[in-house]
Structure formats: structure tokens, C-alpha cells
Design an enzyme around this catalytic site. Structure first.
Site, PDB file in Angstrom:
ATOM      1  N   PRO A  37       0.833  -1.210   0.000  1.00 30.29           N
ATOM      2  CA  PRO A  37       0.000   0.000   0.000  1.00 30.29           C
ATOM      3  C   PRO A  37       0.864   1.256   0.000  1.00 30.29           C
ATOM      4  CG  PRO A  37       0.049  -0.994   2.192  1.00 30.29           C
ATOM      5  CD  PRO A  37       0.738  -1.952   1.271  1.00 30.29           C
ATOM      6  N   MET A  38       0.562   2.195  -0.908  1.00 31.41           N
ATOM      7  CA  MET A  38       1.334   3.451  -0.956  1.00 31.41           C
ATOM      8  C   MET A  38       0.417   4.635  -1.276  1.00 31.41           C
ATOM      9  SD  MET A  38       4.950   2.337  -2.711  1.00 31.41           S
ATOM     10  CE  MET A  38       4.197   1.266  -3.919  1.00 31.41           C
ATOM     11  N   GLN A 114      -7.009  -1.071   1.539  1.00 33.16           N
ATOM     12  CA  GLN A 114      -6.434  -0.842   2.864  1.00 33.16           C
ATOM     13  C   GLN A 114      -7.235   0.236   3.598  1.00 33.16           C
ATOM     14  OE1 GLN A 114      -2.770   1.263   3.946  1.00 33.16           O
ATOM     15  NE2 GLN A 114      -2.053  -0.624   4.914  1.00 33.16           N
ATOM     16  N   HIS A 177      -5.224  -1.337   8.417  1.00 34.55           N
ATOM     17  CA  HIS A 177      -3.913  -0.713   8.664  1.00 34.55           C
ATOM     18  C   HIS A 177      -3.749  -0.503  10.171  1.00 34.55           C
ATOM     19  CE1 HIS A 177      -0.383   1.625   8.344  1.00 34.55           C
ATOM     20  NE2 HIS A 177      -0.731   2.494   7.404  1.00 34.55           N
ATOM     21  N   ALA A 179      -0.546  -0.434  11.551  1.00 34.51           N
ATOM     22  CA  ALA A 179       0.918  -0.324  11.584  1.00 34.51           C
ATOM     23  C   ALA A 179       1.351   1.139  11.621  1.00 34.51           C
ATOM     24  CB  ALA A 179       1.504  -1.004  10.335  1.00 34.51           C
ATOM     25  N   TYR A 182      -0.159   4.876  13.313  1.00 31.46           N
ATOM     26  CA  TYR A 182      -1.478   5.481  13.142  1.00 31.46           C
ATOM     27  C   TYR A 182      -2.438   4.935  14.210  1.00 31.46           C
ATOM     28  CZ  TYR A 182       0.788   7.037   8.942  1.00 31.46           C
ATOM     29  OH  TYR A 182       1.679   7.621   8.082  1.00 31.46           O
ATOM     30  N   ARG A 230      -2.442  -5.502   8.856  1.00 31.75           N
ATOM     31  CA  ARG A 230      -1.046  -5.062   8.718  1.00 31.75           C
ATOM     32  C   ARG A 230      -0.588  -4.476  10.042  1.00 31.75           C
ATOM     33  NH1 ARG A 230       2.467  -1.149   4.639  1.00 31.75           N
ATOM     34  NH2 ARG A 230       3.703  -2.921   3.979  1.00 31.75           N
TER      35      ARG A 230
END
Ligand SMILES: Cc1cc2nc3c(=O)[nH]c(=O)nc-3n(C[C@H](O)[C@H](O)[C@H](O)COP(=O)(O)O)c2cc1C
Length: 368
Positions: A37-38, A114, A177, A179, A182, A230
Site C-alpha cells: 500500500p502506498m 487498505q 492498517h 501499523a 497510526y 497489517r
């Protein structure tokens, strides 16, 4: 798609074992390669712009088995603040995501959304304070709001709604998410989670909020499609941070995730070959798989330069393939190298090293 997976016999590139079809948490994939994911800032008003579909389709056309989208904000007003980061909400965003999913499917790929909430890293641009476990903030950051139990219920409903939208849009999986510092990770990390209720304290209790999110999402997302979690030790602003100081603490956290219904784990490391704990060569993804038995994804500095493709030490393609062959983890995510090289897998499979552009920081400003 088979043609691109034909390695040149005159080139000794051991990438081939990663290119065979594989089933991951019940999902049939064309290869073991994942697009990490970006965040890309191409979604004005939170709606993916038309070019986003082609951007992901190109990676699916070129041998990525599973795409994980850029972080997509759940619909809660505290989730994020930037206009060009996408959201997972009904209406225009859902319609646009459906187009993205359809294009990836047409290319034979699979795609996970995500789901993201910024937590303390949300800027108070509209006067809304960031939501955090305990109101702890880094020096220099704006004040933040310690979430009440009512806030937690509201948050869970936002994730549930995002899961319903993702299901309707046709996503093959969702990735939660949890990780990089956050919101969900701020619950996992003792430094930011000072709560004394059921959501703070022991590793199990720190995992309770992210696990409640897993449950809320699992309940709304079709049972035959995976829910991936993640997680990471490091934070985007604190590379030395840890949610678990020992394998036993990691076990406690990941077991709570597994019991909540996580189908797979995506263990985020900055360098995929580095051991997660002293005394063992196992990586974070390796520990996650050993402790839970769940399928796992590794990530971190895979393929950043062409040197990676020359068989060598643990950080090279041969080291990576050995770990997959040993069953340490199942899938391998590529991040930065894919920004400028959408066809990286095709070129690596064919031994076309000259066609690959080594990663440079400036690639993060491009959109291919
Ligand atoms: C430009 C950029 C944006 C990123 N955005 C996200 C994101 O939205 N969600 C996430 O979990 N990780 C994000 N990451 C981290 C990547 O998914 C990946 O873990 C990291 O880049 C390491 O993999 P690599 O060495 O192959 O690039 C981002 C990384 C980069 C470079």
C-alpha cells in the site's frame, strides 16, 4: 499471463518460484508478489481519479498477484484531513473504486482495500482534534482527544460501513492498517496507550481495540474474502519503537487478532531479511506465521536496486526465495520499486535487468 513468467534459460534468476500461482487465505493469486500500500494523492474530494484504475491495472498486468491499495480513509471525520487521499464511502468514491476493481480483475489480478485512520497524525485543519487512545502527543504536535467508549463505538461503525462499501465495490479482500504509528497502532504501543480500561494495559488489552475493528469488519465483509491485518514494530516517526519486546508479547497480540477473525497478517518491516528478535533469524512475518499459523506477507526493501536480482546473501533474491521455500512466509510485497517500474515482475522474470530503473526518492513524486 503465462508468457511473462517464462524465465530466460541463459539468465540465472531464481525469481521463478515466486511466480507460480498460489492460494492465499482462500484467494487464488497469479503470483506471490503483492503491491504494498502506498499513498498517492490522486483522489480529489476523496474520490479516486480516472487514472487510478489504470495505475493499479498496469501492476496486475505485470505479474502482481495481489494489489493492496494505498491507505483509504474510513468515513469518520477524524480519519484524515487531506483532500486528495481516497475514502471508502458510498456514492462517488464507491463508484470509482468499482471501476478500479473491475480493471484489476480484467487483467487477472486481485485487489485488497487498505482501511486507514490517521489517529494522532491527523492535522486539525478544520478545528477537529485528532483521536488517540490517551491524548498522548509528541512534542510539538497539536493537542489530541482521548477516545471515550462512545467514540470507540462510533469508530467501529465507521470501519463496518467502510467494509460494506468495499464489499459492494467488489474488493477481493480488505487490509486493516494497524501499523506505522497510526490510530490502531497507537493502541498497540504502550507509549501512546496509557488507558486503564479494557483497551489498555497488557499486550492482550492493547490489542482489544484493533481486534474489535477486525470483528466489525469481518461481520460486514463476505466470509469467503480475507480480512488481512497489517502491523509493525516501528512507527513512521520512531524507527526503534516496539509493540512487543518479546515473541511471547507478539504472540499475545497476534492471537487476539486471530481470534477476532483475521485471515492473514502483513508484517511490515523496513528490511525483509532482518531478524525480529535477538536469538533467532526469523523475520517479523516469520514469527507471525509461526505463532498464529496464519498466512503472512513480508515486505521491506525488496528489489530496490538491480543488484537484488543477482543471487547472493540474505538480502538478495536467493535469500528471499529460500525463506519462502522454507515456509517462513507466503507472499512478498513490493513497494517503492513499483512506483517507477510497473512492469518490474515481468522484467525480473525475463532477466531484463536493463529495463529496470533502480529506486530513487524522486520516484515517489511520479505516477506511472
Ligand atoms: C510513498 C509511500 C507511501 C506509503 N503509504 C503507505 C500506506 O498508505 N499504507 C501503508 O501501510 N504503508 C505505506 N507505505 C509503506 C509501504 O507499504 C512499504 O511498507 C514500504 O515502502 C517498505 O517497502 P519497500 O521497501 O518495498 O518500499 C508507504 C510507502 C511509501 C514509499
Amino acid at each position: 499471463m503465462t508468457a511473462i513468467f517464462t524465465s530466460r534459460p541463459d539468465v540465472n534468476l531464481p525469481v521463478a518460484p515466486l511466480l507460480k500461482p498460489v492460494t492465499f487465505a482462500g484467494l487464488p493469486l497469479a503470483s506471490r508478489f503483492v503491491m504494498a500500500p502506498m499513498t498517492r494523492f490522486h483522489s480529489p474530494g476523496g474520490v479516486p481519479a480516472p487514472e487510478v484504475a489504470g495505475y493499479y491495472r498496469r501492476r496486475a498486468e505485470h505479474g502482481i498477484g495481489l494489489i493492496v491499495t494505498e491507505g483509504v480513509w474510513v468515513g469518520h471525520p477524524t480519519a484524515g484531513h487531506e483532500d486528495t487521499v481516497p475514502r471508502m464511502t458510498a456514492g462517488a468514491a464507491e463508484t470509482s473504486w468499482r471501476r478500479v476493481v473491475d480493471e484489476v480483475h480484467a487483467a487477472g489480478g486481485r485487489i485488497a482495500a487498505q482501511l486507514w485512520h490517521l489517529g494522532s497524525l491527523r492535522e486539525p485543519v478544520d478545528g477537529l482534534e485528532a483521536w488517540t487512545p490517551s491524548g498522548v502527543r509528541e512534542p510539538g504536535r497539536p493537542a489530541s482527544h482521548a477516545m471515550t467508549l462512545a467514540d470507540i463505538d462510533e469508530l467501529l461503525e465507521s470501519y463496518a460501513e467502510a467494509a460494506r462499501v468495499a464489499a459492494r465495490a467488489g474488493f477481493d479482500a480488505v487490509e486493516i492498517h494497524a501499523a506505522h504509528g497510526y490510530l490502531l497502532d497507537e493502541f498497540l504501543w504502550p507509549f501512546t496507550n496509557r488507558r486503564t480500561d479494557a483497551f489498555g494495559g497488557s499486550p492482550q488489552r492493547r490489542a482489544a481495540l484493533p481486534a474489535a475493528v477486525v470483528r466489525a469488519v469481518r461481520a460486514q465483509f463476505p466470509a469467503d474474502r480475507p480480512v488481512i491485518v497489517r502491523f509493525s514494530q516501528f512507527k513512521e516517526r520512531r524507527f526503534d519503537a516496539q509493540i512487543a519486546e518479546t515473541p511471547a508479547e507478539l504472540d499475545a497480540i497476534l492471537t487476539v487478532f486471530a481470534e477476532a477473525g483475521a485471515s492473514a497478517l502483513h508484517a511490515s518491516q523496513r528490511r525483509f531479511w532482518q531478524p525480529a528478535f535477538p536469538g533467532s533469524g526469523l523475520t517479523l512475518a516469520g514469527w507471525a506465521k509461526r505463532l498464529t499459523g496464519l498466512p503472512t506477507i513480508t515486505v521491506g526493501s525488496v528489489g530496490l536496486t538491480r543488484d537484488f536480482l543477482r543471487p547472493g546473501g540474505p538480502e538478495s533474491v536467493s535469500g528471499l526465495v529460500e525463506r519462502v521455500a522454507a515456509g517462513e512466509f507466503d507472499l512478498v510485497a513490493l513497494g517503492r520499486i513499483l512506483l517507477r517500474n510497473p512492469a518490474w515482475v515481468t522484467h525480473a522474470a525475463a532477466g531484463q535487468l536493463d529495463a529496470i530503473v533502480d529506486y530513487r526518492k524522486s520516484h515517489e513524486d511520479t505516477y506511472h
